[in-house]
Scaffold this motif. Structure first.
Motif, mmCIF file in Angstrom:
data_model
loop_
_atom_site.group_PDB
_atom_site.id
_atom_site.type_symbol
_atom_site.label_atom_id
_atom_site.label_comp_id
_atom_site.label_asym_id
_atom_site.label_seq_id
_atom_site.Cartn_x
_atom_site.Cartn_y
_atom_site.Cartn_z
ATOM 1 N N ILE A 76 0.802 -1.222 0.000
ATOM 2 C CA ILE A 76 0.000 0.000 0.000
ATOM 3 C C ILE A 76 0.837 1.275 0.000
ATOM 4 O O ILE A 76 0.305 2.353 -0.244
ATOM 5 C CB ILE A 76 -1.000 0.042 1.177
ATOM 6 N N THR A 77 2.131 1.151 0.222
ATOM 7 C CA THR A 77 2.982 2.348 0.210
ATOM 8 C C THR A 77 3.490 2.683 -1.185
ATOM 9 O O THR A 77 4.142 3.706 -1.373
ATOM 10 C CB THR A 77 4.187 2.179 1.168
ATOM 11 N N LEU A 78 3.189 1.843 -2.153
ATOM 12 C CA LEU A 78 3.613 2.106 -3.535
ATOM 13 C C LEU A 78 2.591 2.980 -4.252
ATOM 14 O O LEU A 78 1.383 2.820 -4.050
ATOM 15 C CB LEU A 78 3.761 0.788 -4.308
ATOM 16 N N PRO A 79 3.046 3.903 -5.099
ATOM 17 C CA PRO A 79 2.096 4.716 -5.864
ATOM 18 C C PRO A 79 1.130 3.877 -6.711
ATOM 19 O O PRO A 79 -0.020 4.260 -6.894
ATOM 20 C CB PRO A 79 2.986 5.576 -6.758
ATOM 21 N N ASP A 80 1.581 2.713 -7.194
ATOM 22 C CA ASP A 80 0.718 1.856 -7.996
ATOM 23 C C ASP A 80 -0.470 1.303 -7.208
ATOM 24 O O ASP A 80 -1.443 0.848 -7.795
ATOM 25 C CB ASP A 80 1.513 0.682 -8.579
ATOM 26 N N PHE A 81 -0.379 1.349 -5.868
ATOM 27 C CA PHE A 81 -1.494 0.843 -5.071
ATOM 28 C C PHE A 81 -2.759 1.664 -5.333
ATOM 29 O O PHE A 81 -3.872 1.122 -5.324
ATOM 30 C CB PHE A 81 -1.182 0.836 -3.573
ATOM 31 N N GLY A 82 -2.614 2.961 -5.583
ATOM 32 C CA GLY A 82 -3.773 3.803 -5.895
ATOM 33 C C GLY A 82 -4.494 3.305 -7.134
ATOM 34 O O GLY A 82 -5.731 3.225 -7.162
ATOM 35 N N ASN A 83 -3.741 2.972 -8.173
ATOM 36 C CA ASN A 83 -4.343 2.409 -9.382
ATOM 37 C C ASN A 83 -5.031 1.082 -9.067
ATOM 38 O O ASN A 83 -6.140 0.815 -9.530
ATOM 39 C CB ASN A 83 -3.288 2.177 -10.465
ATOM 40 N N TYR A 84 -4.362 0.270 -8.298
ATOM 41 C CA TYR A 84 -4.878 -1.044 -7.924
ATOM 42 C C TYR A 84 -6.192 -0.906 -7.154
ATOM 43 O O TYR A 84 -7.174 -1.590 -7.448
ATOM 44 C CB TYR A 84 -3.806 -1.737 -7.078
ATOM 45 N N ALA A 85 -6.223 0.006 -6.199
ATOM 46 C CA ALA A 85 -7.422 0.205 -5.377
ATOM 47 C C ALA A 85 -8.578 0.758 -6.200
ATOM 48 O O ALA A 85 -9.714 0.288 -6.081
ATOM 49 C CB ALA A 85 -7.102 1.143 -4.212
ATOM 50 N N THR A 86 -8.299 1.751 -7.042
ATOM 51 C CA THR A 86 -9.384 2.332 -7.830
ATOM 52 C C THR A 86 -9.882 1.351 -8.889
ATOM 53 O O THR A 86 -11.074 1.339 -9.215
ATOM 54 C CB THR A 86 -8.974 3.662 -8.480
ATOM 55 N N LEU A 87 -9.002 0.516 -9.404
ATOM 56 C CA LEU A 87 -9.444 -0.518 -10.340
ATOM 57 C C LEU A 87 -10.383 -1.512 -9.659
ATOM 58 O O LEU A 87 -11.369 -1.942 -10.249
ATOM 59 C CB LEU A 87 -8.248 -1.254 -10.940
ATOM 60 N N HIS A 88 -10.076 -1.855 -8.412
ATOM 61 C CA HIS A 88 -10.979 -2.744 -7.681
ATOM 62 C C HIS A 88 -12.346 -2.094 -7.518
ATOM 63 O O HIS A 88 -13.378 -2.758 -7.697
ATOM 64 C CB HIS A 88 -10.396 -3.111 -6.309
#
Length: 119
Positions: A76-88
């Motif tokens: 969750i500390t990676l910037p890509d987590f935002g993409n991952y979360a919004t995709l979910h």
């Protein structure tokens, strides 16, 4: 990004939000669907179901790619987590829309069958 911009973003990202009123034209049309020609209504909801299914497939494809790159549990500390979360969130929303459109088509189709049997 500047340090002050990053600090402002850190504050903003966890600040409370006001609920926004729902604005979904398709839901509004469903509210007044009793006025519609059933055949046209079925076509509308089938079209929307297909559009949501296509978007769902696109989101799932991107999620698969992210999982392939980062593994099942993205840090969750990676910037890509935002993409991952919004995709979910997108996957859940699109799946709900596909299911609801399918349900609407079933309701409208059942009504049309009953009308045909009675008339």
């Amino acid at each position: 990004m500047t340090e002050s911009g990053l600090a402002a973003l850190r504050t903003w990202v966890t600040s409370p939000i006001e609920p926004s009123p729902p604005r979904d034209e398709l839901v509004l049309k469903a509210y007044a669907i009793w006025l519609a020609d059933p055949t046209q209504a079925i076509a509308l909801f089938r079209q929307q179901q297909e559009l949501h299914a296509a978007r769902l497939a696109e989101y799932e494809h991107i999620l698969t790619r992210i999982k392939h790159e980062h593994g099942e549990q993205l840090d969750i500390t990676l910037p890509d987590f935002g993409n991952y979360a919004t995709l979910h969130a997108g996957v859940y929303a699109e799946q709900a829309s596909v299911d609801w459109c399918r349900w609407m088509v079933e309701q409208l189709t059942n009504h049309s069958r009953q009308e045909a049997e009675q008339g």
